[in-house]
Write a protein that holds these residues in place. Structure first.
Motif, PDB file in Angstrom:
ATOM      1  N   CYS A   1      42.065  34.576  30.588  1.00 10.97           N
ATOM      2  CA  CYS A   1      40.878  35.205  31.021  1.00 10.97           C
ATOM      3  C   CYS A   1      40.699  36.637  30.957  1.00 10.97           C
ATOM      4  CB  CYS A   1      41.114  34.686  32.613  1.00 10.97           C
ATOM      5  SG  CYS A   1      39.375  34.527  33.529  1.00 10.97           S
ATOM      6  N   SER A   2      41.737  37.423  30.732  1.00 10.16           N
ATOM      7  CA  SER A   2      41.573  38.910  30.572  1.00 10.16           C
ATOM      8  C   SER A   2      40.543  39.460  29.576  1.00 10.16           C
ATOM      9  CB  SER A   2      42.872  39.546  30.401  1.00 10.16           C
ATOM     10  OG  SER A   2      43.852  39.360  31.376  1.00 10.16           O
ATOM     11  N   PRO A   3      40.232  38.971  28.488  1.00 12.27           N
ATOM     12  CA  PRO A   3      39.214  39.448  27.496  1.00 12.27           C
ATOM     13  C   PRO A   3      37.861  39.480  28.161  1.00 12.27           C
ATOM     14  CG  PRO A   3      40.915  37.719  26.399  1.00 12.27           C
ATOM     15  CD  PRO A   3      40.990  37.694  27.704  1.00 12.27           C
ATOM     16  N   TYR A   4      37.493  38.527  29.167  1.00 15.10           N
ATOM     17  CA  TYR A   4      36.153  38.533  29.570  1.00 15.10           C
ATOM     18  C   TYR A   4      36.154  40.065  30.457  1.00 15.10           C
ATOM     19  CZ  TYR A   4      35.671  33.694  28.787  1.00 15.10           C
ATOM     20  OH  TYR A   4      35.374  32.483  28.202  1.00 15.10           O
ATOM     21  N   LEU A   5      36.962  40.551  31.270  1.00 17.16           N
ATOM     22  CA  LEU A   5      37.132  41.496  32.108  1.00 17.16           C
ATOM     23  C   LEU A   5      36.934  42.816  31.290  1.00 17.16           C
ATOM     24  CD1 LEU A   5      36.870  42.839  34.849  1.00 17.16           C
ATOM     25  CD2 LEU A   5      39.390  43.059  34.683  1.00 17.16           C
ATOM     26  N   LEU A   6      37.943  42.915  30.207  1.00 22.16           N
ATOM     27  CA  LEU A   6      37.919  44.138  29.288  1.00 22.16           C
ATOM     28  C   LEU A   6      36.499  44.164  28.667  1.00 22.16           C
ATOM     29  CD1 LEU A   6      39.476  46.037  27.695  1.00 22.16           C
ATOM     30  CD2 LEU A   6      40.153  44.633  26.096  1.00 22.16           C
ATOM     31  N   ARG A   7      35.779  43.129  28.211  1.00 19.11           N
ATOM     32  CA  ARG A   7      34.697  43.282  27.579  1.00 19.11           C
ATOM     33  C   ARG A   7      33.556  43.937  28.590  1.00 19.11           C
ATOM     34  NH1 ARG A   7      32.530  45.579  23.463  1.00 19.11           N
ATOM     35  NH2 ARG A   7      30.633  44.763  22.953  1.00 19.11           N
ATOM     36  N   GLN A   8      33.731  43.252  29.856  1.00 18.09           N
ATOM     37  CA  GLN A   8      32.881  43.846  30.986  1.00 18.09           C
ATOM     38  C   GLN A   8      32.896  45.287  30.922  1.00 18.09           C
ATOM     39  OE1 GLN A   8      34.111  41.048  33.932  1.00 18.09           O
ATOM     40  NE2 GLN A   8      32.012  39.947  33.880  1.00 18.09           N
ATOM     41  N   VAL A   9      34.275  45.613  30.971  1.00 21.53           N
ATOM     42  CA  VAL A   9      34.472  47.157  31.098  1.00 21.53           C
ATOM     43  C   VAL A   9      33.829  48.163  30.152  1.00 21.53           C
ATOM     44  CG1 VAL A   9      36.298  49.079  31.275  1.00 21.53           C
ATOM     45  CG2 VAL A   9      36.592  46.797  32.628  1.00 21.53           C
ATOM     46  N   GLU A  10      34.241  47.291  28.807  1.00 24.62           N
ATOM     47  CA  GLU A  10      33.529  47.961  27.523  1.00 24.62           C
ATOM     48  C   GLU A  10      32.243  48.355  27.704  1.00 24.62           C
ATOM     49  OE1 GLU A  10      36.978  46.667  24.256  1.00 24.62           O
ATOM     50  OE2 GLU A  10      35.147  45.595  24.409  1.00 24.62           O
ATOM     51  N   LEU A  11      31.301  47.052  27.872  1.00 23.03           N
ATOM     52  CA  LEU A  11      29.932  47.155  28.032  1.00 23.03           C
ATOM     53  C   LEU A  11      29.409  48.042  29.225  1.00 23.03           C
ATOM     54  CD1 LEU A  11      29.311  43.400  27.491  1.00 23.03           C
ATOM     55  CD2 LEU A  11      28.661  45.290  26.055  1.00 23.03           C
ATOM     56  N   ILE A  12      30.240  48.016  30.564  1.00 26.04           N
ATOM     57  CA  ILE A  12      29.431  48.803  31.342  1.00 26.04           C
ATOM     58  C   ILE A  12      29.725  50.303  31.273  1.00 26.04           C
ATOM     59  CG2 ILE A  12      29.739  49.093  33.951  1.00 26.04           C
ATOM     60  CD1 ILE A  12      30.032  46.172  33.760  1.00 26.04           C
ATOM     61  N   ARG A  13      31.096  50.689  30.792  1.00 23.18           N
ATOM     62  CA  ARG A  13      31.714  51.937  30.609  1.00 23.18           C
ATOM     63  C   ARG A  13      31.354  52.586  32.187  1.00 23.18           C
ATOM     64  NH1 ARG A  13      35.050  54.058  27.136  1.00 23.18           N
ATOM     65  NH2 ARG A  13      35.523  52.453  25.816  1.00 23.18           N
ATOM     66  N   PRO A  14      32.227  52.173  33.152  1.00 23.06           N
ATOM     67  CA  PRO A  14      32.010  52.741  34.451  1.00 23.06           C
ATOM     68  C   PRO A  14      32.664  54.079  34.596  1.00 23.06           C
ATOM     69  CG  PRO A  14      33.694  51.177  34.403  1.00 23.06           C
ATOM     70  CD  PRO A  14      33.083  51.075  33.239  1.00 23.06           C
ATOM     71  N   LYS A  15      32.293  54.959  35.423  1.00 20.02           N
ATOM     72  CA  LYS A  15      33.150  56.411  35.422  1.00 20.02           C
ATOM     73  C   LYS A  15      34.565  56.064  36.180  1.00 20.02           C
ATOM     74  CE  LYS A  15      29.115  59.258  36.201  1.00 20.02           C
ATOM     75  NZ  LYS A  15      28.592  60.367  37.368  1.00 20.02           N
ATOM     76  N   VAL A  16      34.440  55.060  36.751  1.00 22.62           N
ATOM     77  CA  VAL A  16      35.768  54.744  37.345  1.00 22.62           C
ATOM     78  C   VAL A  16      35.907  53.368  38.005  1.00 22.62           C
ATOM     79  CG1 VAL A  16      35.018  55.505  39.458  1.00 22.62           C
ATOM     80  CG2 VAL A  16      37.653  55.497  39.186  1.00 22.62           C
ATOM     81  N   ILE A  17      37.213  52.890  37.771  1.00 21.16           N
ATOM     82  CA  ILE A  17      37.500  51.478  38.246  1.00 21.16           C
ATOM     83  C   ILE A  17      38.291  51.579  39.474  1.00 21.16           C
ATOM     84  CG2 ILE A  17      38.896  49.498  37.666  1.00 21.16           C
ATOM     85  CD1 ILE A  17      38.239  50.019  34.739  1.00 21.16           C
TER      86      ILE A  17
END
Ligand code: URA
Length: 316
Positions: A232-248
């Motif tokens: 499941c982890s690749p989904y979250l990683l790609r979400q982070v890459e697309l959103i590029r938040p300032k902080v998690i």
């Protein structure tokens, strides 16, 4: 690879992330590079599939530099990894990630340095999930996902929701019963508390992106297995890459330990600035745990105030 080589790589990656000073001492990165005699040397190519490791504090000691104790003692500091090796040479590359956020204040001044997982580069060759071009595309992939058995027992997939340009991503463990029924993250009792916590730092649910490590509910809320997490982890990683938040904001033990690839207790992970694939990550208690332990509300408040300070420190 020698420890100096590993240390040099670590420092160069920290410098690429915009840091010029290390929290461990009063030396600049360039001074430390000179101490280890590695300034300007090119790194040899890393063999496919290997990750850097090693104790950089020991490397400094070996180089006779004074090492200050970090304010937060965490047993293992991971080194940012290089992009993964190509799995399919003909795979089209992922869309480039937006540039890293600009700092108005040195983030390292806001909290002691923590763990570093992954580099800031997008996963260029990670298969279809790593090449998903939008959050909608990821949600669609999650909807039809059969990468682990959880899809078979869940009622609904819960890919996550919120703003595609969110400055903050809140990441929990996995959907619970209410989330499974509705297909939405954090909508049960814990979700209501999360909404209140966000409001306390002037954020609405709509402004942030809320997701879980796991996109389907494990039956009976059992712990996800390592294979399910890996699937499941690749989904979250790609979400982070697309959103590029300032902080998690990692909510709870499972999310924090999974994202940071560590077994360190949440009580020790909180209070430090970790990095997840180039994004600052703050760990705090899970809202469901706060409902059981009101004594954790105060430290959680400290954590979310730190999140607020990070948001205020990184220019849009
Ligand atoms: N707990 C989580 O970790 N995630 C949810 O979405 C709900 C409860």
């Amino acid at each position: 690879m020698t420890v100096e080589e590993m240390f040099r790589r670590y420092l160069e990656q920290r410098r690429e992330m915009g840091e010029s000073e290390l929290v461990l001492d009063k030396l600049t990165v360039d001074e430390v590079l000179r101490i280890v005699g590695a300034q300007g040397k090119r790194a040899p190519a890393r063999p496919a599939g290997t990750t850097a490791g090693g104790d950089w504090r020991q490397a400094l000691r070996d180089a006779d530099a004074e090492v200050m104790s970090p304010a937060v003692r965490i047993p293992r500091a991971d080194v940012p990894s290089a992009p993964s090796a190509p799995s399919a040479p003909s795979a089209p590359p992922a869309p480039p990630a937006p540039p890293a956020p600009r700092m108005t204040t040195r983030l390292s001044a806001l909290a002691p340095a923590g763990l570093v997982v992954g580099g800031a580069e997008a996963e260029l060759f990670g298969g279809p999930i790593a090449r998903a071009s939008s959050l909608g595309a990821i949600a669609e992939m999650v909807r039809t996902c059969t990468r682990c058995p959880l899809y078979a027992t869940a009622i609904n997939p819960v890919p996550g929701e919120g703003s595609a340009t969110a400055e903050l991503m809140c990441i929990g463990e996995a959907p619970g019963a209410t989330e499974d029924e509705t297909g939405r993250p954090f909508v049960g009792q814990a979700g209501k508390l999360l909404t209140d916590i966000l409001r306390a730092i002037n954020l609405s649910r709509e402004e942030v992106f809320i997701a879980n490590v796991m996109k389907h509910r494990p039956p009976g809320n059992r712990n996800p297995t390592p294979d399910e997490i890996t699937a499941c982890s690749p989904y979250l990683l790609r979400q982070v890459e697309l959103i590029r938040p300032k902080v998690i904001l990692a909510l709870g033990t499972f999310a924090a330990q999974t994202l940071l690839d560590t077994k360190v207790a949440i009580g020790k992970l909180r209070g430090a600035m970790h990095w997840y694939h180039g994004t600052p990550l703050i760990a705090t208690y899970h809202p469901a745990a706060l409902l059981r332990n009101p004594g954790w509300k105060k430290p959680t408040w400290e954590d979310v105030k730190l999140v607020r300070r990070i948001l205020d420190s990184v220019a849009a």
